[in-house]
Write an enzyme that holds these catalytic residues in place. Structure first.
Site, PDB file in Angstrom:
ATOM      1  N   SER A  14       0.951  -1.063  -0.075  1.00  0.00           N
ATOM      2  CA  SER A  14       0.088  -0.027  -0.117  1.00  0.00           C
ATOM      3  C   SER A  14       0.898   1.392   0.070  1.00  0.00           C
ATOM      4  CB  SER A  14      -0.958  -0.043   1.227  1.00  0.00           C
ATOM      5  OG  SER A  14      -1.733   0.851   1.377  1.00  0.00           O
ATOM      6  N   ARG A  37       0.737   8.130   5.646  1.00  0.00           N
ATOM      7  CA  ARG A  37      -0.329   7.412   6.746  1.00  0.00           C
ATOM      8  C   ARG A  37      -1.780   7.750   6.576  1.00  0.00           C
ATOM      9  NH1 ARG A  37      -0.361   2.714   8.989  1.00  0.00           N
ATOM     10  NH2 ARG A  37       1.875   2.704   8.538  1.00  0.00           N
ATOM     11  N   HIS A  40      -3.143   6.406   3.327  1.00  0.00           N
ATOM     12  CA  HIS A  40      -3.352   4.888   3.468  1.00  0.00           C
ATOM     13  C   HIS A  40      -4.697   4.770   4.379  1.00  0.00           C
ATOM     14  CE1 HIS A  40      -2.237   0.631   4.767  1.00  0.00           C
ATOM     15  NE2 HIS A  40      -2.615   1.031   5.911  1.00  0.00           N
TER      16      HIS A  40
END
Lengths: 207, 207
Positions: A14, A37, A40
């Protein structure tokens, strides 16, 4: 249908895809980790263009976490979203006063939102803590008012990413003008998971 | 700085702004309420173009909730995001088995993700429940496999909005091909708060 089932592989792949997809990722490794992050967590590469850091905010956050700083959140979802195990290892705890009986009572008496009242209730714990506001613009507005009145209560870092169309972008613009260490997001986007993922990226950077 | 502090006013004004901002809102009032609640939660009007409903999914969800259906979530954040008080009034409860000791043990033994294992563990409770998967593509993939093997376990509604770049869009595309009542989101976006806001919109529609 075949699909990846190893959590570490999934996360690594990812992050690799995000590197390829998201334009304008910050060059600084820690800022880059924070933005990745968020992407994500949200599936939304546009965050690469929306996240704002004050100079030194990331380092201030890392330092505070290392010293066992507590985290004060506006809503329980931010609290639930933070990797409490990692925080606790460092000595910190997470507090959310939104549903505290005293906060509920005071909010009813004053007509202020519970989110504002919870910030007032947290007042004596603000200094050197990390404040993470992911949902309520009124919490962020009230926090900034409190800090104007009592600059000595300055948190180590303010993560302010309230979401929505009424007050959210205004509250974040106001934060972005302040001389405090902050991490925020421009515009209407944001939310509890965005605030939590910023804190988590800082926590992961320490391990 | 002046700002709105009345939660009802804030929500009403937010929904009004979303009506003006988001193109392509569905004409059906319940579908419209669901999409608007997602946009309210994420600050992202693009969801108006991404949400997919199977025919009758919303009515199936309403009916199940009215009859006291339980909700099974993939992660605790979806559980935390759902208005449990409203659900409990109707007789339903929310279950998340991700951290159940038995699930943790089985996942370690089999090498499957905990999210997959939690769906397997929930098997006997799937029939007539509402399954809300907001985070883990592997949970959605595994659920669809289980239902292929055991069609009699069919939930009343599947809300599948896993987020991210590895398996998320594929798992949602697979769901959108299935003959089960579903609500999903195209592409990489989604997340726990999106799943929770879909359930909340259904709950609010009943009050």
């Amino acid at each position: 249908m075949k699909y990846l089932t190893n959590p570490r592989q999934i996360e690594a792949q990812s992050m690799k895809i995000i590197e390829g997809l998201a334009k304008n990722l910050p060059a600084d490794p820690l800022a880059r980790a924070v933005v990745k992050r968020i992407i994500h967590t949200t599936g939304d590469p546009q965050y690469a263009e929306l996240v704002l850091f004050s100079g030194g905010a990331l380092e201030a956050g890392q330092k505070a976490l290392r010293q066992g700083a507590n985290i004060i959140t506006d809503v329980n979802l931010v609290k639930t979203g933070i990797s409490a195990a990692r925080l606790n290892t460092l000595g910190g705890q997470i507090f959310c006063y939104l549903s505290h009986p005293e906060v509920v009572k005071r909010a009813q008496l004053t007509g202020k939102t519970r989110a504002m009242t919870a910030m007032e209730y947290a007042e004596t714990h603000l200094a050197n803590s990390i404040v993470a506001i992911g949902n309520a613009p009124t919490a962020l507005f009230r926090l900034l008012e409190i800090m104007e009145e009592k600059p000595q209560l300055r948190p180590a870092l303010i993560v302010g990413t309230p979401v929505g169309f009424v007050g959210a972008s205004e509250s974040k613009e106001l934060l972005a003008k302040m001389p405090y260490p902050f991490i925020t997001v421009q515009g209407n986007k944001g939310g509890s998971m965005v605030a939590a993922s910023i804190i988590n990226a800082l926590l992961y950077s320490l391990s």
